[in-house]
Scaffold this motif. Structure first.
Motif, short mmCIF file in Angstrom:
data_model
loop_
_atom_site.label_atom_id
_atom_site.label_comp_id
_atom_site.label_asym_id
_atom_site.label_seq_id
_atom_site.Cartn_x
_atom_site.Cartn_y
_atom_site.Cartn_z
N GLU A 162 15.43 23.60 -8.74
CA GLU A 162 15.43 22.17 -8.49
C GLU A 162 16.61 21.49 -9.18
O GLU A 162 17.23 22.06 -10.08
CB GLU A 162 14.12 21.55 -9.01
N SER A 163 16.85 20.28 -8.79
CA SER A 163 17.95 19.52 -9.39
C SER A 163 17.74 19.40 -10.90
O SER A 163 16.65 19.10 -11.36
CB SER A 163 17.96 18.12 -8.76
N GLY A 164 18.80 19.68 -11.66
CA GLY A 164 18.70 19.60 -13.12
C GLY A 164 18.29 20.89 -13.77
O GLY A 164 18.13 20.96 -14.99
N ALA A 165 18.14 21.97 -12.97
CA ALA A 165 17.68 23.24 -13.52
C ALA A 165 18.74 23.92 -14.37
O ALA A 165 18.45 24.82 -15.15
CB ALA A 165 17.25 24.17 -12.39
N GLY A 166 20.00 23.49 -14.23
CA GLY A 166 21.07 24.09 -15.03
C GLY A 166 21.98 25.01 -14.24
O GLY A 166 22.79 25.74 -14.81
N LYS A 167 21.91 24.95 -12.92
CA LYS A 167 22.71 25.84 -12.07
C LYS A 167 24.19 25.56 -12.24
O LYS A 167 25.00 26.46 -12.48
CB LYS A 167 22.31 25.65 -10.60
N SER A 168 24.56 24.27 -12.12
CA SER A 168 25.98 23.92 -12.24
C SER A 168 26.49 24.17 -13.65
O SER A 168 27.62 24.64 -13.85
CB SER A 168 26.21 22.46 -11.88
N MET A 169 25.66 23.83 -14.64
CA MET A 169 26.04 24.06 -16.04
C MET A 169 26.42 25.51 -16.26
O MET A 169 27.42 25.80 -16.92
CB MET A 169 24.86 23.75 -16.97
N ALA A 170 25.60 26.42 -15.73
CA ALA A 170 25.89 27.84 -15.91
C ALA A 170 27.22 28.19 -15.25
O ALA A 170 28.05 28.89 -15.84
CB ALA A 170 24.75 28.67 -15.31
N THR B 47 22.95 26.76 -4.55
CA THR B 47 22.52 25.97 -3.39
C THR B 47 21.07 25.54 -3.50
O THR B 47 20.31 26.07 -4.31
CB THR B 47 22.71 26.78 -2.08
N HIS B 48 20.70 24.54 -2.73
CA HIS B 48 19.31 24.12 -2.61
C HIS B 48 18.70 24.66 -1.32
O HIS B 48 17.53 24.47 -1.08
CB HIS B 48 19.23 22.59 -2.55
N ASP B 49 19.55 25.27 -0.51
CA ASP B 49 19.18 25.56 0.86
C ASP B 49 18.75 27.02 1.00
O ASP B 49 19.56 27.93 0.95
CB ASP B 49 20.40 25.26 1.76
N1 LIG Z 1 25.84 14.86 -21.24
C1 LIG Z 1 24.56 15.22 -21.05
N2 LIG Z 1 23.60 14.82 -21.90
C2 LIG Z 1 22.32 15.19 -21.73
N3 LIG Z 1 21.90 15.97 -20.71
C3 LIG Z 1 22.81 16.40 -19.82
C4 LIG Z 1 24.18 16.04 -19.94
N4 LIG Z 1 24.84 16.61 -18.91
C5 LIG Z 1 23.92 17.28 -18.18
N5 LIG Z 1 22.70 17.16 -18.71
C6 LIG Z 1 21.47 17.82 -18.22
O1 LIG Z 1 21.71 19.16 -18.00
C7 LIG Z 1 20.82 19.65 -17.00
C8 LIG Z 1 21.50 20.64 -16.10
O2 LIG Z 1 22.32 19.99 -15.16
P1 LIG Z 1 23.03 20.75 -13.94
O3 LIG Z 1 24.06 19.85 -13.40
O4 LIG Z 1 23.44 22.10 -14.34
O5 LIG Z 1 21.85 20.86 -12.90
P2 LIG Z 1 21.88 21.52 -11.47
O6 LIG Z 1 20.89 22.62 -11.49
O7 LIG Z 1 23.24 21.85 -11.07
O8 LIG Z 1 21.29 20.35 -10.58
P3 LIG Z 1 21.76 19.84 -9.14
O9 LIG Z 1 21.04 20.69 -8.18
O10 LIG Z 1 21.30 18.43 -9.11
O11 LIG Z 1 23.24 19.98 -9.07
C9 LIG Z 1 20.28 18.43 -16.30
O12 LIG Z 1 18.91 18.34 -16.61
C10 LIG Z 1 21.03 17.28 -16.88
O13 LIG Z 1 20.16 16.17 -17.05
#
Ligand SMILES: Nc1ncnc2c1ncn2[C@@H]1O[C@H](COP(=O)(O)OP(=O)(O)OP(=O)(O)O)[C@@H](O)[C@H]1O
Ligand SMILES: [Mg+2]
Lengths: 331, 326
Positions: free
Chosen positions: B43-51, B213-215
């Motif tokens: 789901e959105s916010g799971a940390g996919k992009s962060m990784a 992806t979400h898809d």
């Molecule tokens: N500067 C920040 N301060 C606090 N939390 C943050 C910050 N930047 C990102 N986050 C949190 O890090 C988490 C991971 O975000 P990420 O962008 O990796 O999600 P995602 O899985 O790629 O979601 P999406 O599908 O919406 O792209 C999110 O819960 C976001 O709220």
């Protein structure tokens, strides 16, 4: 991109500019009608009616208003603004003599404002949390908030009165090249330029710097900057090729207008430093109600503003390819 | 199996905040092999992009890699700084962004953007680089590539622009591509084409792909294996067929359920109740337990188990054995 489209745009802008100049011309010319009769001032106590009539005919004041206006315009278009009431010489001659001083001062100020302003703007954006960048930002507040004449006086006090390094007034020695008198070629001329050009350019410089900084910060957040970094481009390429170019699009408008106002604001700086340019000429003309000089000055400044505006528009075309497209070609 | 292109071990990304340290990526481990496409879902916010950003070294401060290791082609890269990391970007690791409308610099011809990228990494002359730029455009299926290098981004449609973005990401021949939702911003009609293109290019070159992806349709179409993330943790990892047809983690099962997937029948179309917890208020035990229909006492008390040998589900009672509690 279509050349015809661009040409049409330029022609349209030129016509607009011409209209603006016509209106300014009308205002300038109206001064002749509403600010008293110059003939009274020009002739001494022992004037005869014949003297008055002769002068009126000579100045063209006996003709109807529209005729005078058309004459004024066609004269102005050819650089002929009549005769100065005060000096009794053709205004164009006086302007030609005075213009180099103002143009050199404005050119140096504008150059300083643009180069230092953009340089510091980029620096403070890239190092946005650095100590130096923050110090520059705080100092720049002074540049924006202090009035020009005060900056001039402070600089004179420090560098002329206290330290005695730089002259406090005038242009120094000038060298005559044809009709142009330049201060660039003598040491005293260059020294004399320093304080006035800083005074005149400081406000514009800080404005450009703050604008470049905020635009640059905005651009650095964009996806294409992230993508450029993700492709492993060097910082220099990312900051200057990718970010700065995008920053300049909005900065150009403001910078263009600022350059116009540098010439207009030169009045104050020229007065503080007794700089023998057209600004000082204008101030003196006001004191003597020397209307042909005032009208010519107004026309000159507006031509400058309109010209700069036109150049700014054309620069947009040069920089932003999206404007050159008359319609999006999506394949 | 030969050495993987990308190997992540116990990767943890931290963000220090006033409320405490957040871990948007928390102890994640996986490999991607040569020519393999790993789908990353959650789901959105799971940390996919962060990784993904952590791997390519583009975390925006204050986020930082706090623990773990990242290896690309056997070399450890998570500690590289500045210019050493920059050299890897584009050359070893390419990235495709979500929105092709905003990923291209509007003021530069695409040929110039390609050429500068090629010149930043490969020892070529300018004219060789320009030739290669045309070739790169040609490979992503842009007709008339030789003329199109002189076009600006706005002269392309969305789908074509994403092709250009892919050409840019691949032009220095990286061995790993991170594609962060490469089709989300596109017209449905061109999504399949872009995925097919990405798949074909990477298969031909043996490029490893992290496909975020979400898809689920995209996953089914392109991925070899799937990694499922939840609240910063990897909750399931396995071959695409197994994960899609017989998910073992209740969260994966829920994700599948919320996606209309033809093979799974219409009766499974439902949403997971509730929402993913915020990182600053993660529950005790397994982070998914408040939403899990199978949660037991142990799920509330103990953190979920680690993945067994890097595969399977991080769950105390993995499906299909779990029983629904009333
Ligand atoms: N500067 C920040 N301060 C606090 N939390 C943050 C910050 N930047 C990102 N986050 C949190 O890090 C988490 C991971 O975000 P990420 O962008 O990796 O999600 P995602 O899985 O790629 O979601 P999406 O599908 O919406 O792209 C999110 O819960 C976001 O709220
Ligand atoms: Mg994301």
């Amino acid at each position: 991109m279509s050349f015809a489209f661009m040409l049409a745009y330029v022609i349209q802008r030129v016509i607009q500019s011409a209209l603006v100049l016509l209106v300014v011309g009308l205002v300038a010319f109206s001064m002749f009608r509403f600010v008293g009769d110059p003939v009274d001032n020009m002739l001494g106590q022992e004037r005869t009616q014949a003297d008055i009539d002769r002068l009126r005919t000579q100045l063209g004041l006996d003709q109807p208003f529209p005729v005078q206006y058309v004459k004024f315009l066609s004269g102005a278009a050819q650089g002929n603004f009549g005769v100065s009431y005060r000096q009794g010489r053709p205004v164009s001659e006086i302007l030609v003599q005075r213009a180099p001083a103002t143009l050199e001062l404005a050119a140096v100020s504008g150059f300083l404002a643009i180069t230092i302003g953009i340089g510091l703007g980029v620096f403070t954006a890239i190092r946005r949390n650095g100590f130096t960048a923050n110090a520059i930002m705080s100092l720049s507040l002074i540049g924006v908030s202090l009035p020009t004449f005060l900056i001039g006086i402070l600089l004179i006090y420090l560098f002329s009165v206290e330290l005695g390094w730089l002259p406090s007034f005038g242009r120094g020695e000038t060298v005559q090249i044809g009709w142009w008198s330049t201060g660039f070629l003598t040491e005293s001329g260059l020294k004399a330029l320093i304080l006035p050009s800083i005074t005149l350019g400081l406000y514009q410089m800080t404005l450009i710097m703050r604008l470049v900084r905020s635009e640059m910060l905005e651009v650095l957040r964009q996806d294409y900057i992230r993508f450029a970094r993700a492709r492993g481009l060097r910082d220099r390429a990312v900051n200057f090729r990718h970010a700065l170019k995008n920053t300049l699009v909005p900065v150009i408008t403001v910078t263009g207008l600022q350059l116009g106002s540098i010439i207009a604001f030169a009045i104050i700086t020229e007065t503080v430093f007794q700089w023998p340019g057209v600004g000082l000429l204008f101030i003196n003309a006001i004191q003597f109600v020397d209307i042909p000089v005032m009208a010519a000055y107004l026309m000159l400044i507006s031509v400058m503003f309109v010209g700069i505006n036109l150049i700014v528009d054309l620069l947009y075309f040069a920089i932003d390819p999206r404007l050159r497209a008359d319609r999006t070609k999506a394949h | 199996m030969s050495e993987p292109i990308l190997s992540i071990r116990n990767l943890t990304v931290e963000i220090p905040t006033r409320q405490g340290i957040l871990r948007p990526v928390n102890g994640v481990s996986y490999d991607i092999g040569r020519g393999e496409i790993l789908g990353v879902v959650g789901e959105s916010g799971a940390g996919k992009s962060m990784a993904g950003n952590a791997v390519i070294g583009l975390l925006s401060p204050p986020a930082r890699i706090a623990e773990g290791e990242i290896h690309v082609n056997g070399a450890r890269i998570d500690q590289l700084k500045g210019d050493a990391m920059r050299r890897l970007r584009g050359k070893e690791i390419g990235m495709v962004f979500q929105d092709p409308l905003t990923s291209l610099n509007p003021l530069l011809r695409i040929g110039d953007q390609l050429t500068e990228t090629i010149l930043a990494h490969l020892p070529l002359s300018r004219s060789q680089a320009e030739e290669r730029a045309v070739q790169a455009l040609d490979e992503v299926g842009i007709p008339g590539a030789a003329e199109r290098v002189n076009s600006y981004p706005h002269e392309f449609s969305g789908g074509m622009r994403q092709r250009v973005v892919i050409a840019l990401a691949l032009c220095a021949e990286p061995s790993l591509i991170i594609a962060d939702e490469p089709t989300t911003a596109l017209d449905v009609s061109v999504q399949a084409q872009i995925i097919a293109l990405l798949k074909q290019l990477c298969r031909n070159r043996g490029t490893a792909v992290m496909l975020i992806t979400h898809d689920m349709g995209v996953i089914a179409e392109a991925a070899d294996r799937v990694a499922v993330m939840y609240a910063g943790k990897l909750v399931e990892l396995g071959p695409v067929r197994e994960v899609l047809t017989t998910p073992r983690h209740p969260y994966t099962d829920g994700l599948m359920g919320s996606t209309p997937l033809a093979s799974r029948g219409k009766d499974r179309l439902h949403q997971i109740p509730g929402a993913m917890p915020r990182l600053d208020s993660l529950p005790q035990g397994c982070a998914f337990h408040p939403r899990c229909p199978y949660a037991q006492a142990q799920c509330k008390a103990d953190p979920a188990p680690k993945l067994n040998e890097g595969e399977g589900a991080a769950c105390w009672f993995p499906l299909p054995h779990a029983t629904k509690v009333a």
